[in-house]
Design a protein around this motif. Structure first.
Motif, mmCIF file in Angstrom:
data_model
loop_
_atom_site.group_PDB
_atom_site.id
_atom_site.type_symbol
_atom_site.label_atom_id
_atom_site.label_comp_id
_atom_site.label_asym_id
_atom_site.label_seq_id
_atom_site.Cartn_x
_atom_site.Cartn_y
_atom_site.Cartn_z
ATOM 1 N N TRP A 25 0.621 -1.341 -0.079
ATOM 2 C CA TRP A 25 -0.013 -0.206 0.032
ATOM 3 C C TRP A 25 0.925 1.279 0.068
ATOM 4 O O TRP A 25 0.544 2.309 -0.673
ATOM 5 C CB TRP A 25 -0.854 -0.009 1.317
ATOM 6 N N ARG A 26 1.973 1.289 0.913
ATOM 7 C CA ARG A 26 2.628 2.339 0.835
ATOM 8 C C ARG A 26 3.465 2.684 -0.572
ATOM 9 O O ARG A 26 3.633 3.675 -1.065
ATOM 10 C CB ARG A 26 3.878 2.043 1.836
ATOM 11 N N ALA A 27 3.830 1.538 -1.079
ATOM 12 C CA ALA A 27 4.521 1.771 -2.520
ATOM 13 C C ALA A 27 3.398 2.205 -3.593
ATOM 14 O O ALA A 27 4.093 2.858 -4.489
ATOM 15 C CB ALA A 27 5.222 0.464 -3.150
ATOM 16 N N LEU A 28 2.211 1.900 -3.288
ATOM 17 C CA LEU A 28 0.982 2.440 -4.182
ATOM 18 C C LEU A 28 0.707 3.785 -4.147
ATOM 19 O O LEU A 28 0.001 4.403 -5.024
ATOM 20 C CB LEU A 28 -0.160 1.276 -4.091
ATOM 21 N N GLN A 30 2.510 6.365 -1.851
ATOM 22 C CA GLN A 30 3.333 7.601 -1.490
ATOM 23 C C GLN A 30 4.010 7.858 -2.699
ATOM 24 O O GLN A 30 4.731 7.089 -3.359
ATOM 25 C CB GLN A 30 4.470 7.043 -0.477
ATOM 26 N N PRO A 31 3.985 9.097 -3.173
ATOM 27 C CA PRO A 31 4.624 9.793 -4.390
ATOM 28 C C PRO A 31 6.159 9.318 -4.541
ATOM 29 O O PRO A 31 6.662 9.001 -5.854
ATOM 30 C CB PRO A 31 4.366 11.348 -4.313
ATOM 31 N N HIS A 32 6.950 9.633 -3.550
ATOM 32 C CA HIS A 32 8.447 9.312 -3.690
ATOM 33 C C HIS A 32 8.781 7.764 -3.940
ATOM 34 O O HIS A 32 9.553 7.417 -4.774
ATOM 35 C CB HIS A 32 9.094 9.750 -2.598
ATOM 36 N N LEU A 33 7.858 6.909 -3.624
ATOM 37 C CA LEU A 33 7.746 5.467 -3.798
ATOM 38 C C LEU A 33 7.203 5.211 -5.199
ATOM 39 O O LEU A 33 7.842 4.313 -5.883
ATOM 40 C CB LEU A 33 7.271 4.592 -2.829
ATOM 41 N N ILE A 34 6.085 5.605 -5.429
ATOM 42 C CA ILE A 34 5.551 5.206 -6.748
ATOM 43 C C ILE A 34 6.345 5.655 -7.887
ATOM 44 O O ILE A 34 6.227 5.077 -8.866
ATOM 45 C CB ILE A 34 3.783 5.755 -6.797
ATOM 46 N N GLY A 35 6.971 6.874 -7.778
ATOM 47 C CA GLY A 35 7.840 7.506 -8.596
ATOM 48 C C GLY A 35 8.939 6.463 -9.005
ATOM 49 O O GLY A 35 9.498 6.682 -10.175
ATOM 50 N N GLU A 36 9.391 5.637 -8.351
ATOM 51 C CA GLU A 36 10.588 4.796 -8.336
ATOM 52 C C GLU A 36 10.233 3.370 -9.313
ATOM 53 O O GLU A 36 11.063 3.045 -9.667
ATOM 54 C CB GLU A 36 10.949 4.309 -6.964
ATOM 55 N N LEU A 128 8.110 -2.747 -9.436
ATOM 56 C CA LEU A 128 7.453 -2.814 -8.038
ATOM 57 C C LEU A 128 7.904 -3.769 -6.921
ATOM 58 O O LEU A 128 8.454 -3.586 -5.886
ATOM 59 C CB LEU A 128 5.609 -2.960 -7.941
ATOM 60 N N GLU A 129 8.130 -5.051 -7.506
ATOM 61 C CA GLU A 129 8.541 -5.934 -6.705
ATOM 62 C C GLU A 129 10.069 -5.662 -6.268
ATOM 63 O O GLU A 129 10.540 -6.166 -4.989
ATOM 64 C CB GLU A 129 8.468 -7.259 -7.301
ATOM 65 N N GLN A 130 10.807 -5.239 -7.007
ATOM 66 C CA GLN A 130 12.271 -4.743 -6.865
ATOM 67 C C GLN A 130 12.213 -3.734 -5.780
ATOM 68 O O GLN A 130 13.160 -3.875 -4.850
ATOM 69 C CB GLN A 130 13.025 -4.395 -7.904
ATOM 70 N N LEU A 131 11.517 -2.864 -5.870
ATOM 71 C CA LEU A 131 11.496 -1.582 -4.822
ATOM 72 C C LEU A 131 10.886 -2.299 -3.454
ATOM 73 O O LEU A 131 11.822 -2.282 -2.435
ATOM 74 C CB LEU A 131 10.226 -0.599 -5.165
#
Length: 136
Positions: A25-28, A30-36, A128-131
């Protein structure tokens, strides 16, 4: 009567991911995470929040439609003539989470967008999985 002009297609990608829904959920959301892993954008998990995703090829305008923290995130995805909806569904499993991404609304004359999404989403989910593996 079957009106093919109004028929739409959907791209669905499902993965079993070895992390809890809260982390995904955080990766989906949070802007700094989704940008990655997807695109740069000022996303917020708040219904009606409007945001823009941008990439080197252009961008898409989005609006949050549904939020159920750690379970469902849905937003409109519009650009280049495409009006679609992306819905993420997170279901806890014994080993982590079943993550389902569904992008619906491709019209029959939007073959390029449809096949682009079919090719692109599995790649994005791989990113996403790598992140997730790198995240705390």
């Amino acid at each position: 009567m079957n009106d093919t002009a109004t028929e739409t297609r959907t791209v669905t990608v499902e993965r079993e991911i070895a992390w809890p829904p809260e982390k995904i959920w955080r990766a989906l959301t949070q802007p700094h995470l989704i940008g990655e892993w997807l695109m740069k954008g000022d996303i917020k998990p708040v219904v009606d929040h409007r945001f823009h995703f941008s990439a080197d090829w252009g961008g898409v305008d989005c609006q949050v439609l549904e939020v159920e923290p750690n379970r469902i995130l849905s937003y409109s995805w519009g650009g280049l003539g495409l009006e679609s909806v992306v819905t993420w569904t997170l279901s806890p499993t014994d080993t982590g989470t079943r993550l389902r991404m569904e992008q619906s609304g491709f019209k029959s004359d939007q073959q390029q967008a449809y096949f682009g999404a079919k090719a692109g989403w599995p790649r994005f989910l791989g990113n996403l999985e790598q992140l997730l593996a790198r995240m705390d």
